[in-house]
Design an enzyme around this catalytic site. Structure first.
Site, short mmCIF file in Angstrom:
data_model
loop_
_atom_site.label_atom_id
_atom_site.label_comp_id
_atom_site.label_asym_id
_atom_site.label_seq_id
_atom_site.Cartn_x
_atom_site.Cartn_y
_atom_site.Cartn_z
N ASP A 12 0.82 -1.22 0.00
CA ASP A 12 0.00 0.00 0.00
C ASP A 12 0.85 1.27 0.00
O ASP A 12 0.45 2.29 0.55
CB ASP A 12 -0.98 0.01 1.19
CG ASP A 12 -1.79 -1.26 1.23
OD1 ASP A 12 -2.27 -1.66 0.16
OD2 ASP A 12 -1.92 -1.87 2.30
N LYS A 15 2.13 1.81 -5.15
CA LYS A 15 2.77 1.22 -6.34
C LYS A 15 1.89 1.35 -7.57
O LYS A 15 2.38 1.59 -8.67
CB LYS A 15 3.07 -0.27 -6.10
CG LYS A 15 4.14 -0.53 -5.08
CD LYS A 15 4.42 -2.01 -4.93
CE LYS A 15 3.26 -2.79 -4.37
NZ LYS A 15 2.92 -2.44 -2.97
N ALA A 38 -3.39 -8.67 -3.28
CA ALA A 38 -2.95 -7.32 -3.65
C ALA A 38 -4.15 -6.43 -3.97
O ALA A 38 -5.20 -6.90 -4.37
CB ALA A 38 -2.03 -7.39 -4.87
N GLY A 39 -3.97 -5.14 -3.76
CA GLY A 39 -4.99 -4.17 -4.16
C GLY A 39 -4.29 -2.91 -4.64
O GLY A 39 -3.80 -2.13 -3.83
N HIS A 40 -4.18 -2.73 -5.93
CA HIS A 40 -3.50 -1.56 -6.48
C HIS A 40 -4.53 -0.55 -6.98
O HIS A 40 -5.29 -0.83 -7.90
CB HIS A 40 -2.55 -1.97 -7.62
CG HIS A 40 -1.41 -2.81 -7.14
ND1 HIS A 40 -0.56 -3.48 -7.97
CD2 HIS A 40 -0.98 -3.09 -5.88
CE1 HIS A 40 0.35 -4.12 -7.24
NE2 HIS A 40 0.09 -3.91 -5.98
N GLN A 179 2.45 -6.32 -2.64
CA GLN A 179 2.81 -6.24 -1.21
C GLN A 179 4.09 -5.40 -1.06
O GLN A 179 4.36 -4.56 -1.89
CB GLN A 179 2.97 -7.64 -0.60
CG GLN A 179 1.66 -8.40 -0.46
CD GLN A 179 1.24 -9.12 -1.73
OE1 GLN A 179 2.02 -9.79 -2.35
NE2 GLN A 179 -0.02 -8.97 -2.12
N THR A 256 -9.54 -5.65 1.58
CA THR A 256 -10.38 -6.14 2.68
C THR A 256 -11.18 -5.04 3.38
O THR A 256 -12.05 -5.35 4.18
CB THR A 256 -9.51 -6.83 3.75
OG1 THR A 256 -8.58 -5.86 4.25
CG2 THR A 256 -8.75 -8.00 3.18
N PRO A 259 -9.22 -1.22 8.53
CA PRO A 259 -8.46 -0.01 8.85
C PRO A 259 -6.97 -0.34 8.92
O PRO A 259 -6.58 -1.35 9.49
CB PRO A 259 -8.99 0.41 10.23
CG PRO A 259 -9.74 -0.76 10.76
CD PRO A 259 -10.12 -1.63 9.61
N ARG A 260 -6.15 0.51 8.29
CA ARG A 260 -4.70 0.28 8.35
C ARG A 260 -4.12 0.95 9.59
O ARG A 260 -4.51 2.06 9.92
CB ARG A 260 -4.03 0.86 7.11
CG ARG A 260 -4.46 0.17 5.82
CD ARG A 260 -3.85 0.85 4.59
NE ARG A 260 -4.32 0.22 3.37
CZ ARG A 260 -4.52 0.85 2.22
NH1 ARG A 260 -4.30 2.16 2.13
NH2 ARG A 260 -4.94 0.20 1.15
N LEU A 287 2.80 12.54 0.02
CA LEU A 287 3.35 13.71 0.72
C LEU A 287 2.27 14.75 0.99
O LEU A 287 2.33 15.49 1.98
CB LEU A 287 4.50 14.31 -0.10
CG LEU A 287 5.80 13.50 0.04
CD1 LEU A 287 6.72 13.72 -1.13
CD2 LEU A 287 6.50 13.87 1.35
P1 IMP Z 1 -1.81 -12.89 2.99
O1 IMP Z 1 -0.93 -12.35 1.91
O2 IMP Z 1 -3.28 -12.75 2.67
O3 IMP Z 1 -1.43 -14.27 3.39
O4 IMP Z 1 -1.59 -11.97 4.30
C1 IMP Z 1 -0.36 -11.97 5.03
C2 IMP Z 1 -0.07 -10.58 5.55
O5 IMP Z 1 0.25 -9.72 4.46
C3 IMP Z 1 -1.22 -9.90 6.28
O6 IMP Z 1 -0.67 -9.06 7.29
C4 IMP Z 1 -1.87 -9.05 5.20
O7 IMP Z 1 -2.57 -7.96 5.76
C5 IMP Z 1 -0.64 -8.60 4.45
N1 IMP Z 1 -0.91 -8.28 3.02
C6 IMP Z 1 -1.09 -9.15 2.02
N2 IMP Z 1 -1.27 -8.52 0.86
C7 IMP Z 1 -1.19 -7.21 1.12
C8 IMP Z 1 -1.25 -6.04 0.31
O8 IMP Z 1 -1.41 -6.09 -0.92
N3 IMP Z 1 -1.11 -4.85 0.95
C9 IMP Z 1 -0.89 -4.77 2.29
N4 IMP Z 1 -0.80 -5.84 3.08
C10 IMP Z 1 -0.95 -7.06 2.51
MG MG Z 2 -2.73 -2.24 -1.70
#
Ligand code: IMP
Ligand code: MG
Length: 351
Positions: A12, A15, A38-40, A179, A256, A259-260, A287
């Site tokens: 996050d 990217k 992933a979520g881009h 990630q 998901t 909250p981060r 920034l």
């Molecule tokens: P998993 O990849 O779903 O197995 O999650 C493992 C850890 O990586 C967890 O803490 C997730 O929140 C984190 N995570 C996985 N993919 C992402 C992403 O794209 N962005 C941020 N955190 C991620």
């Molecule tokens: Mg993301």
């Protein structure tokens, strides 16, 4: 030019935006690890696009490839393609292909992930169980899967095609990391990590692309740090600051909605990430968000340097602030640092 783009923190970092900006001058955009975890997010002329498994290059009509290092959820991919098409983006087997050696992620992997999730706080996308089957030599790859496709997934057969020769021949490939470095299964904060290698070398193992043909690695880092899921977070902010920053920056997971957690940038971690990825340039993002936040936070500071917090000098003047932040990172990592000061491509400033 063959370029790898990696996240230097916990994912996050922005990217998606940087890859969208950079990929204009490339022929191919390639994912090489991870899956629908992933979520881009990319903003184009006010519209928002969220990509999970499809490389960001699709938004520019680039040739896109999902490499062997990925674990692919076919049902989720279908939905993602549909959503993109509904937003007017062209996605078809001419533009997007999946390596026959990529692994199929099944619903059973998701069920197992949800059951075992507990202390890691995964995205529940089945990632760990799918990679477990791969390493345990029990996985199903697309070459096998496409021999006998279930009726509802017949469509995917057209997308499965090895493109490694085309990538090598093109010599103009942007590798899109997912990630971030601190979530790398080997080099991150194990066991609070994802189940793939997120660092730059995975671009080669995750595609078959020769290591000697990679020209550069670009890192993306956020001006502050966010983390979703469990695990150590040594620069986490006070709850009060965190709540302010989360709202200003809309820091909720793109995959998901969680909250981060938010913290101050950690230059010690950043130096480590830069070193092991072989980064020669960094884009420092958000920034604008950080500036707004510092002007609302009760104690406007801070960067973590050598384990110590240091105050920023220029948090009243935005241009000076941007230069100071980028300068701090550039001096510490000894690389060129450019800035991202807003959600759109035009907000990237080459310093
Ligand atoms: P998993 O990849 O779903 O197995 O999650 C493992 C850890 O990586 C967890 O803490 C997730 O929140 C984190 N995570 C996985 N993919 C992402 C992403 O794209 N962005 C941020 N955190 C991620
Ligand atoms: Mg993301």
């Amino acid at each position: 030019m063959n370029t790898v783009v990696v996240g230097l923190q916990y994912g996050d970092e922005g990217k998606g935006k940087v890859i969208y900006y950079l990929c204009d001058s490339y022929d191919w955009v390639v994912r090489y690890q991870g899956g629908a975890n992933a979520g881009h997010t990319v903003h184009i002329n006010g519209a928002k696009y969220v990509l999970h498994q499809v490389p960001t290059g699709i938004l520019r009509g680039k040739k896109c490839y999902i490499g062997n290092g990925c674990v692919v959820d076919v049902g989720a991919l279908k939905q993602e393609i549909q959503d993109l098409q509904d937003q007017g983006v062209t996605v078809n087997p001419d533009l997007l292909s999946i390596s026959p050696k990529a692994h199929v992620l099944f619903d059973t992997h998701i069920v197992t992930d949800i059951k075992n999730n507990g202390h890691i706080g995964t995205t529940n996308r089945g990632i760990g169980p799918a990679y477990s089957d791969k390493i345990n030599r029990k996985g199903i790859r697309f070459d096998e899967y496409t021999k006998d496709l279930p009726a509802q997934h017949m469509w995917v057969g057209d997308y499965v095609k090895g493109r490694l020769d085309d990538l090598i021949e093109s010599g103009n490939v942007l590798f899109e990391g997912a990630q971030g470095t601190m979530l790398d299964v080997d080099h991150g904060t194990y066991p609070y990590v994802t189940s793939s290698n997120t660092t730059s070398a995975a671009a080669c193992t995750g595609t078959g692309f020769p290591i000697t043909k990679i020209d550069q690695v670009i890192g993306v880092a956020k001006a502050y740090v966010t983390r979703v899921g469990e695990g150590p977070f040594n620069t986490r902010m006070s709850e009060k600051s965190e709540n302010i920053l989360r709202e200003i920056g809309n820091e909720y997971g793109a995959t998901t909605g969680r909250p981060r957690n938010c913290g101050w940038i950690n230059l010690d971690d950043l130096e480590y990430a830069s070193k092991i990825n072989g980064v020669s340039k960094v884009y420092l993002t958000r920034l604008d968000t950080y500036f707004d936040f510092l002007n609302k936070a009760d104690r406007p500071h801070m960067y973590l340097v050598d384990g110590r917090r240091v105050s920023l000098q220029h948090y009243n003047n935005f241009d000076e602030f941007v230069k100071e932040c980028c300068g701090l990172v550039a001096a510490r990592l000894n690389v060129k640092v450019s800035a991202s000061i807003g959600p759109e491509e035009k907000d990237i400033v080459e310093l």
